[in-house]
Design an enzyme around this catalytic site. Sequence first.
Site, PDB file in Angstrom:
ATOM      1  N   LYS A 104      -5.068  60.860 -79.532  1.00 37.96           N
ATOM      2  CA  LYS A 104      -3.452  61.282 -79.159  1.00 37.96           C
ATOM      3  C   LYS A 104      -2.555  60.647 -78.928  1.00 37.96           C
ATOM      4  O   LYS A 104      -2.574  59.376 -80.102  1.00 37.96           O
ATOM      5  CB  LYS A 104      -4.309  61.756 -76.931  1.00 37.96           C
ATOM      6  CG  LYS A 104      -4.940  62.452 -77.195  1.00 37.96           C
ATOM      7  CD  LYS A 104      -5.734  62.259 -75.403  1.00 37.96           C
ATOM      8  CE  LYS A 104      -7.038  62.753 -75.299  1.00 37.96           C
ATOM      9  NZ  LYS A 104      -8.000  62.373 -73.633  1.00 37.96           N
TER      10      LYS A 104
ATOM     11  N   GLY B 215     -27.926  50.748 -76.507  1.00 32.89           N
ATOM     12  CA  GLY B 215     -28.848  49.640 -76.875  1.00 32.89           C
ATOM     13  C   GLY B 215     -27.431  48.640 -77.630  1.00 32.89           C
ATOM     14  O   GLY B 215     -28.048  47.759 -78.764  1.00 32.89           O
TER      15      GLY B 215
ATOM     16  N   LYS C 260     -19.520  60.353 -83.934  1.00 39.36           N
ATOM     17  CA  LYS C 260     -19.120  61.057 -85.305  1.00 39.36           C
ATOM     18  C   LYS C 260     -18.720  60.181 -86.451  1.00 39.36           C
ATOM     19  O   LYS C 260     -18.382  60.710 -88.400  1.00 39.36           O
ATOM     20  CB  LYS C 260     -17.903  61.785 -85.213  1.00 39.36           C
ATOM     21  CG  LYS C 260     -17.018  61.962 -84.851  1.00 39.36           C
ATOM     22  CD  LYS C 260     -15.171  62.559 -84.741  1.00 39.36           C
ATOM     23  CE  LYS C 260     -14.708  61.935 -83.599  1.00 39.36           C
ATOM     24  NZ  LYS C 260     -13.257  63.010 -83.816  1.00 39.36           N
ATOM     25  N   VAL C 261     -18.530  58.898 -85.976  1.00 42.20           N
ATOM     26  CA  VAL C 261     -18.030  57.504 -87.436  1.00 42.20           C
ATOM     27  C   VAL C 261     -19.139  57.488 -87.719  1.00 42.20           C
ATOM     28  O   VAL C 261     -19.671  57.371 -88.915  1.00 42.20           O
ATOM     29  CB  VAL C 261     -16.891  56.590 -86.587  1.00 42.20           C
ATOM     30  CG1 VAL C 261     -16.304  55.914 -87.421  1.00 42.20           C
ATOM     31  CG2 VAL C 261     -15.817  57.722 -85.716  1.00 42.20           C
TER      32      VAL C 261
ATOM     33  N   GLU D 122     -32.810  53.210 -82.811  1.00 39.54           N
ATOM     34  CA  GLU D 122     -32.528  53.738 -81.755  1.00 39.54           C
ATOM     35  C   GLU D 122     -33.200  55.069 -81.682  1.00 39.54           C
ATOM     36  O   GLU D 122     -33.967  55.969 -81.219  1.00 39.54           O
ATOM     37  CB  GLU D 122     -31.379  53.744 -80.617  1.00 39.54           C
ATOM     38  CG  GLU D 122     -31.565  52.596 -80.257  1.00 39.54           C
ATOM     39  CD  GLU D 122     -30.449  52.477 -79.030  1.00 39.54           C
ATOM     40  OE1 GLU D 122     -30.242  51.880 -78.518  1.00 39.54           O
ATOM     41  OE2 GLU D 122     -29.246  53.526 -79.353  1.00 39.54           O
TER      42      GLU D 122
ATOM     43  N   ILE E 209     -14.919  52.244 -77.478  1.00 40.51           N
ATOM     44  CA  ILE E 209     -13.738  52.545 -76.842  1.00 40.51           C
ATOM     45  C   ILE E 209     -13.251  52.170 -77.326  1.00 40.51           C
ATOM     46  O   ILE E 209     -11.808  52.885 -77.435  1.00 40.51           O
ATOM     47  CB  ILE E 209     -14.425  52.860 -75.280  1.00 40.51           C
ATOM     48  CG1 ILE E 209     -15.812  53.013 -75.089  1.00 40.51           C
ATOM     49  CG2 ILE E 209     -13.676  52.905 -74.169  1.00 40.51           C
ATOM     50  CD1 ILE E 209     -16.195  54.140 -74.005  1.00 40.51           C
TER      51      ILE E 209
END
Lengths: 500, 500
Positions: A401, A381, A265-266, A287, A357
């Site tokens: 969170k 990739g 989404k980003v 890609e 992440i």
Amino acid sequence: MHSNRINIPQLHSRIKTAEDAAGLFKDKMVVASSGFTKAGDSKAVLKALAARAANDPLQITLITGASLGHGTDGLLAANHVLAKRMPFQVDPVLRRSINEGEVLFLDQHLGESAELINEGIVPIDIAIIEAVKINEDGSLVPTTSVGNSPAFAAAAKQIIVEINTSVPLSLEGVHDIFSAGIWPSRKIIPITETGTRIGNSSIQVDPSKIVAIVLTETTDSPAQINERDEKTRAIANHLLEFFNHEIKKGRLLPSLRPLQSGIGKVANAVMEGFIDGNFHNLTMYSEVIQDSAFNLIDAGKLAFASASSITVSQECYQRVFNNFERYKPYLILRPQDISNAAEVIHRLGVISINTAIECDIYGNVNSTHIGGTHMMNGIGGSNDFARNAYMSVFVTQSSSKAGISHIVPMASHIDNTEHDVDIFVTENGLADLRGLAPREKARLIINNCAHVSYRDELNEYFNNACKAGGQTPHLLQEALSWHTRLKENGTMLKTNPVEF
Amino acid sequence: MHSNRINIPQLHSRIKTAEDAAGLFKDKMVVASSGFTKAGDSKAVLKALAARAANDPLQITLITGASLGHGTDGLLAANHVLAKRMPFQVDPVLRRSINEGEVLFLDQHLGESAELINEGIVPIDIAIIEAVKINEDGSLVPTTSVGNSPAFAAAAKQIIVEINTSVPLSLEGVHDIFSAGIWPSRKIIPITETGTRIGNSSIQVDPSKIVAIVLTETTDSPAQINERDEKTRAIANHLLEFFNHEIKKGRLLPSLRPLQSGIGKVANAVMEGFIDGNFHNLTMYSEVIQDSAFNLIDAGKLAFASASSITVSQECYQRVFNNFERYKPYLILRPQDISNAAEVIHRLGVISINTAIECDIYGNVNSTHIGGTHMMNGIGGSNDFARNAYMSVFVTQSSSKAGISHIVPMASHIDNTEHDVDIFVTENGLADLRGLAPREKARLIINNCAHVSYRDELNEYFNNACKAGGQTPHLLQEALSWHTRLKENGTMLKTNPVEF
């Protein structure tokens, strides 16, 4: 029947049901399947194989382009068909099997995954390739992705073709199939612009290797629609503002440079952000082509897009494939060892945008592992692009969170090292890390990008670590304490925050 | 005087002493210097600058090709001349200043360090370039290295040339100067064999930028001689045996593929090992040409060597440069963004051999940081090669001193991720990691490569970690305990070993 889809009359006799085709597999085989970012994957045979295994157990190594759709990986995992899986996956059921150690997972650079096959290090028994049609010479016109299919077709002893009649014949001509070959006569990849055509429109196949043809009419799994929200808009805005700054400095033009954007989404919000900005004549060397690319084409902003697959939402799928001749001049689909080739990415000066992440204070990025141990999807990739890009951007939300900061003292797993991370962006701000030493990077990442609730403790860690010295100051006994505290206390913080 | 060295008469008036040339520098300048693996570095001007700074303090950013010889980096650091240093160093005094945080150090991929300069992100005030001679058109014939000098010469506002009269004029013709240029007209690098010539024999320079010429006659710092010992011989033998195995399997030929070898006694032992083996017609596509290459040429084993520098022992230096015409047909010296280009390394299918400081059980390699915090030398070209090689080999001794295992549960710093490490070798054995998942890699690395004194505790860690699950099983609270225990108890082991 299907004479325009199967253009070698003798092959009509090899049309089989998926169930019959699934009977061709034997225990311990190495199986390859088309499919990249859920596009152009096997819709029928792998599912039939999973069903067969429920009564007639067998285990295979499964190699794909990248992720499969339709929950196929999950079905295979649930029926214990997978001994080994490479090079990428996104399936929650398979993910669990991987993390439980039941399925051995090779997490590979997507641009390099064909090399083990081309060089004969991993031999392929059967390849399943989804195609629009089989040409008179036996060559296959792929569907919505190319992925590793050319390598699979060349290496496999036997080939099963899934002819997907739901994919229009008008796709023929959008693919550009090229192999650089192998040593000692590996060729230059002569791409000098995103749109350079260097190969053929179909994948060469020895027709005698085609042991089964299965007809399907199932479309690709639709991509999830990622609406922009406050945080993703903020990240996109910081990055667009930075691009404008670079244009003012004379280091970029309003056409920027060829863009690569990961899935998520980003990344999607950033691409959508280009619709409103002062950018034009944009190009992509990526890609995967997602909804945002078609929206940019429709808005007159995107001049060309090169990738290995088209992965779009249901609405966008209808729009694009019901009217493919409109979009075809803007598109090219390449094998993943070409879309992700170091050589081309570096030559074209790509601006890569990928999701982290977590990122540590020195700019090392974890792209794959939750809590340092559990696989999410795979490196994909990201490092093919980040390692060779002119400008490598990583984006993430600063926290998620209560209690989880995505900026930590030390990354619990590293896929993209600080050497390969130029720009880091969260909803709070952007850090331009180019030309900076680790201690300079730390100040910038903490103060520009970290969530305000974590800044004090990050600065405290960094300051204490600096007292102990080093190029990359760390207190090893505390370096991973943010992660262990999260597990024990439900928060990375020593003191509970007032509010997130 | 020196008319064969300075072929533009008007430039003779710009001959200056090193001390006068050192007066040209101002505080906060960005200074570039030739020099790569101690070869072809500034012998006079940087030393004079260090001396000047003792009385007249100033601070600069210093950018080189790679390491400098003659203790120059140490002199500059001791006199507090260096505010920032990139992209590599090997000096013990500078190292201390870096780790104390006094000098900001950018540890960069050597193949990418020219990009910041070419793209104008780091502007250069003055470049110092050692040359054999200045041609009629102002172009410079470099000495024993090329490094980043072409990029420096193009970008610098002013150039100081050090003409080194000790280096024979016969070097002219060994260099191959090529620039791919910058976006949007970045060119293909058309090298298809180690010996392909694609450029000019000299570095283009606008003569009006030459503000000073300094004459020197100091030779390069000699490389340390690394005699083979029992451990390094054992490592070499494991690797040579493996190459023989690959030849038998039909995956390699007796000429192997172009070799890259890092600096150090282990890499040297491997290269020397080729003299006795059944290999012939070997080639190198590397960063640096060392004694072992000349020994292989003399033994009729090495057909060609391409690199960015020649760094040899005193004995070898005499042998090579007193008789350069004999060796010249075997050699080419390239800019480091060509010797280390991803594009070429991948196309040529290089076998890269680099040294690890430590490696974790999953194959992640630390090439730079002692104890996870303190810089040793820098990443150098290790990842340029490992990331793009056909086969990426990392070598190290399994342990050193009492209590230090070079195989650890979790690397305390990661420069080369598990994705980029194909073969790992210690004196105990070799692990072929290709096609393996992390849990498979761990078993192989521990049981084939680790020192026997550490195997039980490594296996214990791995087994306990597996109980907690994951793609890459770890116990985060223990993952770095081997390093913290070493600091506290002088050994990585929980139980003291009987004998090392």
